[in-house]
Write an enzyme that holds these catalytic residues in place. Structure first.
Site, PDB file in Angstrom:
ATOM      1  N   LYS A 190       0.828  -1.202   0.000  1.00 29.73           N
ATOM      2  CA  LYS A 190       0.000   0.000   0.000  1.00 29.73           C
ATOM      3  C   LYS A 190       0.860   1.249   0.000  1.00 29.73           C
ATOM      4  O   LYS A 190       1.516   1.558   0.987  1.00 29.73           O
ATOM      5  CB  LYS A 190      -0.917   0.057   1.216  1.00 29.73           C
ATOM      6  CG  LYS A 190      -1.890   1.250   1.100  1.00 29.73           C
ATOM      7  CD  LYS A 190      -2.645   1.534   2.381  1.00 29.73           C
ATOM      8  CE  LYS A 190      -1.980   2.582   3.241  1.00 29.73           C
ATOM      9  NZ  LYS A 190      -1.862   3.912   2.623  1.00 29.73           N
ATOM     10  N   SER A 238       5.026   6.780  10.589  1.00 28.10           N
ATOM     11  CA  SER A 238       5.143   7.492  11.864  1.00 28.10           C
ATOM     12  C   SER A 238       5.142   6.530  13.045  1.00 28.10           C
ATOM     13  O   SER A 238       4.577   5.438  12.985  1.00 28.10           O
ATOM     14  CB  SER A 238       3.992   8.492  12.011  1.00 28.10           C
ATOM     15  OG  SER A 238       2.791   7.788  12.238  1.00 28.10           O
ATOM     16  N   THR A 239       5.774   6.964  14.117  1.00 25.63           N
ATOM     17  CA  THR A 239       5.845   6.166  15.335  1.00 25.63           C
ATOM     18  C   THR A 239       4.455   5.938  15.917  1.00 25.63           C
ATOM     19  O   THR A 239       4.128   4.863  16.407  1.00 25.63           O
ATOM     20  CB  THR A 239       6.766   6.856  16.358  1.00 25.63           C
ATOM     21  OG1 THR A 239       8.089   6.854  15.813  1.00 25.63           O
ATOM     22  CG2 THR A 239       6.766   6.141  17.691  1.00 25.63           C
ATOM     23  N   GLU A 240       3.607   6.961  15.781  1.00 28.17           N
ATOM     24  CA  GLU A 240       2.257   6.883  16.317  1.00 28.17           C
ATOM     25  C   GLU A 240       1.485   5.708  15.670  1.00 28.17           C
ATOM     26  O   GLU A 240       0.905   4.853  16.355  1.00 28.17           O
ATOM     27  CB  GLU A 240       1.584   8.224  16.012  1.00 28.17           C
ATOM     28  CG  GLU A 240       0.235   8.413  16.592  1.00 28.17           C
ATOM     29  CD  GLU A 240      -0.475   9.587  15.902  1.00 28.17           C
ATOM     30  OE1 GLU A 240       0.201  10.418  15.269  1.00 28.17           O
ATOM     31  OE2 GLU A 240      -1.707   9.637  15.993  1.00 28.17           O
ATOM     32  N   GLY A 300       2.816   3.266  13.972  1.00 29.64           N
ATOM     33  CA  GLY A 300       3.589   2.051  14.254  1.00 29.64           C
ATOM     34  C   GLY A 300       3.173   1.410  15.564  1.00 29.64           C
ATOM     35  O   GLY A 300       3.040   0.186  15.669  1.00 29.64           O
ATOM     36  N   GLU A 322       9.665   0.556  10.723  1.00 24.00           N
ATOM     37  CA  GLU A 322      10.711   1.563  10.524  1.00 24.00           C
ATOM     38  C   GLU A 322      10.018   2.892  10.721  1.00 24.00           C
ATOM     39  O   GLU A 322       9.210   3.306   9.896  1.00 24.00           O
ATOM     40  CB  GLU A 322      11.312   1.410   9.118  1.00 24.00           C
ATOM     41  CG  GLU A 322      12.712   1.975   9.014  1.00 24.00           C
ATOM     42  CD  GLU A 322      12.709   3.433   8.608  1.00 24.00           C
ATOM     43  OE1 GLU A 322      12.564   4.284   9.533  1.00 24.00           O
ATOM     44  OE2 GLU A 322      12.821   3.724   7.427  1.00 24.00           O
ATOM     45  N   CYS A 336      13.302  10.112   7.517  1.00 26.91           N
ATOM     46  CA  CYS A 336      13.194   9.645   8.901  1.00 26.91           C
ATOM     47  C   CYS A 336      14.553   9.654   9.600  1.00 26.91           C
ATOM     48  O   CYS A 336      14.639   9.823  10.798  1.00 26.91           O
ATOM     49  CB  CYS A 336      12.575   8.259   8.947  1.00 26.91           C
ATOM     50  SG  CYS A 336      13.203   7.177   7.679  1.00 26.91           S
TER      51      CYS A 336
END
Lengths: 298, 507
Positions: free
Chosen positions: B212, B265-267, B269, B286, B320
């Site tokens: 995607k 994004s970490t959020e 993730g 990642e 990143c």
């Protein structure tokens, strides 16, 4: 013994070469390109440095320097002709009454491996014959032995012998080899009184390259910030095409800026470059290429 | 950033005779030459509408829904793209499962390798048009898409093509089996490159994929689908479904996906990790970063400044692993700042398709708003914002190259990922302090060290909690080098031999 009057700067090879390569990617077109090419002509030190030079050859060179192309192209004259000391008088006679300066390679060019007294005499005679500019070579042997004080003192002594003639100091960067050495030589020469710093004699390959010139421009920039004095730069040898010359101007534009974009502070030392630049100018003006036969040999 | 006048006419007297007073020592950088607009002219055919690439064909979405993708440099519509819902994702996953079990998983490894080599070669053949498309859809400069993204895309396929029939040597004494169906969700900052990072190792190891792309940059992945058709890749081996967060969520929730690989994004993730917890499905993440780029006083400063620029202004800072926290030793602080100030005045912001452009468009309106919000917080919290004078185009999303001085570790701009061309500069006095500050972050993706002293590089690099440490360079990528994070920057590695591991089960 060899303490330096300035901090020693290190140069990273990889990033220097990467930065230098980036300048070749700028695109200059049309009017801007024409203006830049004419500027390049005005910055040229047309050079002949051969054992077989004669006043006749120097006459050709001087004529070419005074009016490089037909008047309709509006091309300025070159900055100077660069010759051996024995040819200075002839060159002065042939350029009399023109803005073209005469530069003499002196100080036991191209090796620099002679006693200082000979180098000084060499310089004095060239200046007496009327040389406006002296292109000296540093003693690379002394430099590579670490005798920096000797190199410094010789430059300072030659500067004095120049008596007002402009001093260009040639490093022969192809023999110094590392960018660290080039940077050190640049700081040394500037501190010792160079008006210009110059890459090469044209007798050693590689001669001028973009990254070597970049390292020298950075030394000039640091000196400007420190003292407010503008030192000139002359890449010499190995620049043969208009495209390469434009890359040098782009580098100058983005490293030292508009104030250096004048023959007073930037020169190209070259012989065959002029004709390629003139061909490109003719193409931009006329809209087509002309045969190389239309451009006289320097 | 373009000068209005050309300085060629000015002839200076011999300036060396006169020293310029200290307060007037300014370099008129970039003002001596006019760079003509030089747009890349390779034509690229963009369709009005794109379907979903499922089972080797483009199909209309079951959802019946679609969305528009625009050029962020002028806000003009480029194409309408299908939006996949859960039913579409299910079709794609089933196609991938069939292809894995019936064709791709059973195929001799060297045959799989041949397909990958063929894809790599076709990417090279189409590289210029893909670069133009990448630039139009995402806003990155043609200089970067042409010289960095596309060569790396091809290189990744070439590299993993080589591994396909050598897996026994990658894991000596063990047998590797494919995981099955990989669900791969990629970000908008390096759209095609991230697709290559995900697809190449998965395919080399015998997995099939449902990929995607991000909703703001779907086009190059869809054109890659055509290249896969041209390469005669068996249907269902790679499926590309477009959509936004909901499509991604449908992926993550689908029990038929054996492994999720997510870059973003970490959020998001963290949400994915929570969904997959206890399911026995594999996961690699990642995520974000807030990398320290550490400049010691013995560094080659000119080149360190080049590295700072490459670290934070590359790809508009949408990276990143960007070197977004600059840590400078106090003794060279003034010099570094002066050089950096000069250097950013030569950066050209504008039309990303112009070969002279150094900084392109911000990828989306939302991202631009986020950058503005964080920059405003920096100013409010008392840091000093430095920006060059430059005119930004009127249409499109733009942000000039910027840096903050006077930043402390407590500032938001020192802790949060800005993901834009904005650098936070801090100082340190000793190597210990540099390390402490560098590691003082929830992230741990990358870091940079600048010093002329080899022993210092090894000592510092060993103590940095970061997956990638660059020494005297920055933002350099290579398919042979593993890439990935510590802490909240994620887990799992992409690239190199390590990049095979997430896609195999070892017996």
């Amino acid at each position: 013994m060899n303490t330096l009057p300035f901090p020693r700067r290190s140069v990273d090879q990889v990033m220097t070469e990467e930065r230098a390569a980036a300048f070749t990617k700028r695109s200059i077109k049309a009017d801007s390109k024409l203006a830049a090419l004419k500027l390049a002509i005005s910055m040229m030190d047309l050079t002949t440095l051969e054992g077989k030079d004669t006043p006749g050859k120097v006459a050709h060179l001087c004529r070419k320097a005074v009016s490089p192309a037909e008047p309709r192209y509006g091309v300025p004259s070159c900055a100077a002709v660069c010759v051996y000391p024995n040819m200075v008088a002839a060159a002065k006679a042939f350029t009399k009454g023109t803005p073209v300066k005469v530069a003499a390679v002196a100080t036991a060019f191209p090796s620099g491996l002679m006693p200082l007294s000979v180098k000084l005499e060499d310089t004095r005679l060239a200046v007496e014959d009327g040389a406006d500019e002296i292109d000296m070579v540093i003693d690379r042997g002394a430099f590579l032995r670490g005798e920096y004080r000797q190199v410094f003192d010789e430059i300072a002594a030659v500067k004095e012998a120049c008596r007002g003639a402009h001093l260009k100091v040639i490093f022969e960067t192809g023999e110094l080899q590392t960018y660290d050495n080039v940077r050190l030589a640049a700081d040394l020469a500037i501190a010792a009184g160079a008006d210009f710093i110059k890459t090469s004699t044209g007798k050693v390959s590689p001669a001028a390259t973009l990254p070597v010139t970049l390292v020298m421009l950075e030394a000039i920039r640091d000196h400007f910030y420190k003292t407010g004095v503008r030192i000139g730069m002359k890449p010499a040898g190995g620049i043969r095409t208009a495209k390469e010359a434009l890359a040098y101007l782009v580098m100058l534009n983005e490293t030292l800026g508009a104030d250096w974009m004048t023959p007073a502070l930037f020169r190209f030392g070259a012989s065959s470059l002029a004709n390629d630049v003139l061909m490109q100018i003719a193409r931009l003006v006329d809209g087509r290429y002309q045969s190389a036969n239309y451009f006289s040999l320097p | 950033m373009k000068s209005k006048r050309n300085a060629l006419a000015t002839v200076h007297p011999n300036a060396t005779a006169h020293a310029i007073p200290a307060d007037q020592r300014r370099l008129r950088l970039g003002e001596g030459l006019l760079y003509a607009p030089s747009p890349e002219t390779t034509p690229v055919k963009i369709d009005r509408e794109y379907g979903l690439f499922i089972d080797g064909e483009f199909r209309a979405p079951a959802s019946g829904k679609s969305f528009v993708t625009i050029n962020p440099a002028n806000e003009k519509k480029l194409a309408r793209v299908a939006e996949a819902d859960a039913a579409d994702v299910d079709r794609a996953v089933k196609a991938a499962r069939r292809a894995q079990e019936k064709v791709w998983g059973k195929m001799p490894a060297r045959e799989r390798g041949k397909y990958l080599y063929r894809i790599a070669r076709l990417i090279q053949e189409h590289s210029r048009e893909l670069a133009v498309l990448e630039t139009m859809d995402g806003g990155k400069t043609i200089k970067e898409s042409r010289d960095i993204d596309l060569p790396l895309v091809a290189a990744h396929f070439f590299y993993y093509a080589g591994w396909a029939d050598k897996l026994d040597y990658a894991f000596p004494g063990r047998r590797s089996r494919p995981v099955g169906v990989a669900g791969q969700i990629i970000p908008w900052n390096f759209p095609l490159l991230m697709a290559a990072w995900k697809l190449a190792p998965a395919l080399a190891t015998g997995n099939t994929c449902v990929l995607k792309p991000a909703e703001t940059t779907p086009l190059t992945a869809l054109h890659l689908a055509r290249i896969l058709q041209e390469a005669d890749l068996p249907p269902g081996v790679v499926n590309i479904v477009t959509g936004a967060g909901e499509t991604g969520a449908a992926f993550v929730a689908h029990p038929g996906v054996d492994k999720i690989a997510f870059t973003g994004s970490t959020e998001v993730g963290k949400r994915i990790a929570a969904t997959l917890a206890g399911t026995n499905r594999k996961l690699t993440l990642e995520l974000g970063g807030k990398a320290a780029n550490i400049v010691f006083d013995d560094a080659p400063l000119e080149q360190a400044v080049e590295g700072i620029v490459a670290g934070i202004y590359f790809n508009q800072g949408h990276v990143c692993c960007a070197g977004s926290r600059l840590l400078v030793q106090e003794s060279v602080y003034e010099e570094v700042i002066r050089r950096l100030r000069d250097r950013i005045s030569t950066l050209r912001v504008g039309d990303p398709l112009d070969k002279n452009t150094d900084i392109g468009a911000i990828n989306s309106k939302a991202q631009l708003a986020k950058i503005h919000e964080l920059v405003a917080s920096g100013v409010e919290e008392g840091a000093e914002l430095v920006q060059p004078r430059c005119r930004l185009p009127e249409a499109g999303y733009w942000f000039p190259p910027s840096f903050f001085t006077g930043v402390t570790a407590a500032h938001r701009i020192a802790r949060e990922e800005i993901f834009g061309p904005v650098l936070s500069v801090m100082t340190f006095r000793t190597p210990e302090e540099a390390l402490e500050r560098a590691n003082q972050t929830p992230y741990g993706l990358s870091a940079g060290v600048w010093t002329d002293k080899g022993s210092k590089i090894f000592k510092i690099a060993a103590k940095l909690r970061a997956g990638v440490v660059w020494a005297n360079t920055y933002n350099k990528f290579d398919p042979t080098a593993p890439f990935g994070g510590y802490k909240e920057s994620g887990f799992g590695r992409e690239g190199g031999l390590h990049g095979l591991l997430p896609y195999v089960s070892l017996n």
